[in-house]
Design a protein around this motif. Sequence first.
Motif, mmCIF file in Angstrom:
data_model
loop_
_atom_site.group_PDB
_atom_site.id
_atom_site.type_symbol
_atom_site.label_atom_id
_atom_site.label_comp_id
_atom_site.label_asym_id
_atom_site.label_seq_id
_atom_site.Cartn_x
_atom_site.Cartn_y
_atom_site.Cartn_z
ATOM 1 N N VAL A 89 0.764 -1.384 -0.115
ATOM 2 C CA VAL A 89 -0.326 0.246 -0.514
ATOM 3 C C VAL A 89 1.100 1.475 -0.008
ATOM 4 C CG1 VAL A 89 -1.832 1.254 1.176
ATOM 5 C CG2 VAL A 89 -1.815 -1.428 1.074
ATOM 6 N N GLU A 90 1.764 1.470 0.435
ATOM 7 C CA GLU A 90 2.466 2.508 0.557
ATOM 8 C C GLU A 90 3.598 2.821 -0.633
ATOM 9 O OE1 GLU A 90 6.675 4.025 4.296
ATOM 10 O OE2 GLU A 90 5.543 2.115 4.569
ATOM 11 N N ALA A 91 3.681 1.488 -1.209
ATOM 12 C CA ALA A 91 5.016 1.874 -2.262
ATOM 13 C C ALA A 91 3.788 2.627 -3.222
ATOM 14 C CB ALA A 91 5.241 0.968 -2.765
ATOM 15 N N LYS A 92 2.419 2.216 -2.963
ATOM 16 C CA LYS A 92 1.429 2.063 -4.324
ATOM 17 C C LYS A 92 1.044 1.053 -5.310
ATOM 18 C CE LYS A 92 1.143 7.336 -2.887
ATOM 19 N NZ LYS A 92 1.531 7.165 -1.548
ATOM 20 N N LEU A 93 1.583 0.206 -5.580
ATOM 21 C CA LEU A 93 1.652 -0.873 -6.313
ATOM 22 C C LEU A 93 0.584 -1.162 -6.607
ATOM 23 C CD1 LEU A 93 5.348 -2.344 -5.286
ATOM 24 C CD2 LEU A 93 4.240 -1.052 -7.476
ATOM 25 N N ILE A 94 -0.681 -1.325 -5.203
ATOM 26 C CA ILE A 94 -1.978 -2.364 -5.385
ATOM 27 C C ILE A 94 -2.808 -1.208 -6.500
ATOM 28 C CG2 ILE A 94 -3.995 -3.004 -4.119
ATOM 29 C CD1 ILE A 94 -2.186 -3.793 -1.167
ATOM 30 N N ASP A 95 -3.351 -2.267 -7.909
ATOM 31 C CA ASP A 95 -4.854 -0.898 -8.249
ATOM 32 C C ASP A 95 -5.647 -1.278 -7.639
ATOM 33 O OD1 ASP A 95 -1.817 -0.595 -10.266
ATOM 34 O OD2 ASP A 95 -2.400 -3.075 -10.652
ATOM 35 N N THR A 96 -5.781 -2.037 -7.386
ATOM 36 C CA THR A 96 -7.721 -2.081 -7.337
ATOM 37 C C THR A 96 -7.606 -2.900 -5.978
ATOM 38 O OG1 THR A 96 -7.547 -2.765 -9.571
ATOM 39 C CG2 THR A 96 -9.612 -3.931 -8.435
ATOM 40 N N TYR A 97 -8.430 -2.855 -5.006
ATOM 41 C CA TYR A 97 -8.872 -2.556 -3.512
ATOM 42 C C TYR A 97 -10.656 -3.249 -3.725
ATOM 43 C CZ TYR A 97 -4.828 -0.134 -1.949
ATOM 44 O OH TYR A 97 -3.294 -0.022 -1.721
ATOM 45 N N GLY A 108 1.926 8.419 4.086
ATOM 46 C CA GLY A 108 2.292 8.827 3.543
ATOM 47 C C GLY A 108 0.340 8.290 3.542
ATOM 48 N N SER A 109 -0.372 9.322 2.536
ATOM 49 C CA SER A 109 -1.502 8.758 1.838
ATOM 50 C C SER A 109 -1.827 8.062 0.386
ATOM 51 C CB SER A 109 -2.981 9.745 2.765
ATOM 52 O OG SER A 109 -2.129 10.288 1.432
ATOM 53 N N VAL A 110 -2.806 7.079 0.230
ATOM 54 C CA VAL A 110 -3.543 6.788 -0.648
ATOM 55 C C VAL A 110 -4.228 6.938 -1.104
ATOM 56 C CG1 VAL A 110 -3.194 4.558 -2.364
ATOM 57 C CG2 VAL A 110 -1.906 4.730 -0.061
ATOM 58 N N GLU A 111 -4.911 7.633 -2.312
ATOM 59 C CA GLU A 111 -5.640 8.310 -2.304
ATOM 60 C C GLU A 111 -6.766 7.442 -3.491
ATOM 61 O OE1 GLU A 111 -7.223 11.403 -2.262
ATOM 62 O OE2 GLU A 111 -5.129 11.868 -1.158
ATOM 63 N N LEU A 112 -8.077 7.236 -2.907
ATOM 64 C CA LEU A 112 -8.792 5.952 -3.635
ATOM 65 C C LEU A 112 -9.631 6.796 -4.729
ATOM 66 C CD1 LEU A 112 -8.332 2.781 -1.214
ATOM 67 C CD2 LEU A 112 -6.570 2.970 -2.779
ATOM 68 N N LYS A 113 -10.125 5.822 -4.628
ATOM 69 C CA LYS A 113 -11.830 5.676 -6.451
ATOM 70 C C LYS A 113 -12.534 5.019 -6.092
ATOM 71 C CE LYS A 113 -13.972 7.469 -10.691
ATOM 72 N NZ LYS A 113 -14.395 6.416 -11.111
ATOM 73 N N VAL A 114 -13.996 5.007 -5.534
ATOM 74 C CA VAL A 114 -14.749 4.065 -5.473
ATOM 75 C C VAL A 114 -15.129 3.737 -7.020
ATOM 76 C CG1 VAL A 114 -17.144 3.682 -4.373
ATOM 77 C CG2 VAL A 114 -15.361 5.490 -2.890
ATOM 78 N N GLU A 115 -15.251 2.494 -7.047
ATOM 79 C CA GLU A 115 -15.945 2.111 -8.349
ATOM 80 C C GLU A 115 -16.565 1.903 -8.019
ATOM 81 O OE1 GLU A 115 -14.107 2.886 -11.351
ATOM 82 O OE2 GLU A 115 -11.974 3.431 -10.689
ATOM 83 N N GLN A 116 -17.145 0.554 -7.457
ATOM 84 C CA GLN A 116 -18.407 0.213 -6.802
ATOM 85 C C GLN A 116 -18.559 -0.347 -5.079
ATOM 86 O OE1 GLN A 116 -18.202 -4.841 -8.413
ATOM 87 N NE2 GLN A 116 -20.173 -3.908 -9.765
ATOM 88 N N VAL A 117 -20.260 -0.529 -5.028
ATOM 89 C CA VAL A 117 -20.445 -0.991 -3.811
ATOM 90 C C VAL A 117 -21.671 -1.793 -4.384
ATOM 91 C CG1 VAL A 117 -21.154 0.425 -1.740
ATOM 92 C CG2 VAL A 117 -19.220 1.424 -2.857
ATOM 93 N N TYR A 118 -21.388 -2.523 -3.778
ATOM 94 C CA TYR A 118 -22.720 -3.487 -3.724
ATOM 95 C C TYR A 118 -23.244 -3.965 -2.122
ATOM 96 C CZ TYR A 118 -20.454 -7.429 -5.206
ATOM 97 O OH TYR A 118 -19.376 -8.560 -5.245
ATOM 98 N N VAL A 119 -24.334 -4.603 -1.709
ATOM 99 C CA VAL A 119 -24.553 -5.755 -0.226
ATOM 100 C C VAL A 119 -25.364 -7.288 -1.180
ATOM 101 C CG1 VAL A 119 -26.249 -5.707 1.516
ATOM 102 C CG2 VAL A 119 -24.985 -3.519 0.625
ATOM 103 N N LYS A 120 -24.634 -8.047 -0.684
ATOM 104 C CA LYS A 120 -25.040 -8.995 -0.599
ATOM 105 C C LYS A 120 -24.563 -10.064 0.009
ATOM 106 C CE LYS A 120 -24.565 -10.417 -5.530
ATOM 107 N NZ LYS A 120 -24.506 -10.921 -7.144
ATOM 108 N N ASN A 121 -25.845 -10.756 0.953
ATOM 109 C CA ASN A 121 -25.773 -11.937 1.689
ATOM 110 C C ASN A 121 -25.149 -11.121 3.457
ATOM 111 O OD1 ASN A 121 -26.478 -14.378 0.413
ATOM 112 N ND2 ASN A 121 -24.199 -13.982 -0.764
ATOM 113 N N ASP A 122 -26.198 -9.748 3.272
ATOM 114 C CA ASP A 122 -25.461 -8.602 4.535
ATOM 115 C C ASP A 122 -24.166 -8.304 4.587
ATOM 116 O OD1 ASP A 122 -26.803 -7.495 6.723
ATOM 117 O OD2 ASP A 122 -26.297 -8.555 8.284
ATOM 118 N N MET A 123 -22.870 -8.552 3.773
ATOM 119 C CA MET A 123 -21.621 -8.328 3.554
ATOM 120 C C MET A 123 -21.710 -6.715 2.071
ATOM 121 S SD MET A 123 -20.233 -11.880 3.983
ATOM 122 C CE MET A 123 -20.677 -12.507 2.814
#
Length: 179
Positions: free
Chosen positions: A125-133, A154-169
């Motif tokens: 995360v710190e090295a900003k190597l994760i593309d998708t969370y 440091g901090s990592v700026e993320l953009k919300v791409e999708q949110v959904y709820v299934k099976n209470d998660m």
Amino acid sequence: MNREIILYIAASVDGYIAEADGSIDFLGGGIELVEEDTSYQELMEKIDTVVMGRTTYDQVVNDLSPEQYPYEEQISYIITSHPEENAEKLIFTNQDPVALVQELKKQEGKAVWIVGGASIIAPLVEAKLIDTYILTTIPKILGKGIPLFNEFNGSVELKVEQVYVKNDMVYTTYSNQNH
């Protein structure tokens, strides 16, 4: 084209991926899978490599899936301070997670799944190597435990791409905006 690096992981509402003793029982604790959820299958179709720490690997082979290793079709990199003998598609390495993932990104192949745990995730995360969370929030507050994200600089700026709820998660997909 760089390979996509994906963190797909579940955590409690208060951000823990395991209880204080390392137990992950809360992940499946009484959740009824009423609705079909294909997010895991979709992930498995996108990846050909998994990266995890030794503790996570031991949990997978001893607790979660002792009968059959669930990632036998993928190449697995297990980051450990005590590497064992490699088997086909099973690579034990004491390589730094950042160096390993930078290397994997340059190779040909499909996406790479960062399975866990926290000591592998934080430097990536710190090295900003994760593309998708892809974070699955389990409707439980643990109060204490092993945090999803260890402290890092440091901090990592993320953009919300999708949110959904299934099976209470709650499933939330973020993309890294630092690229």
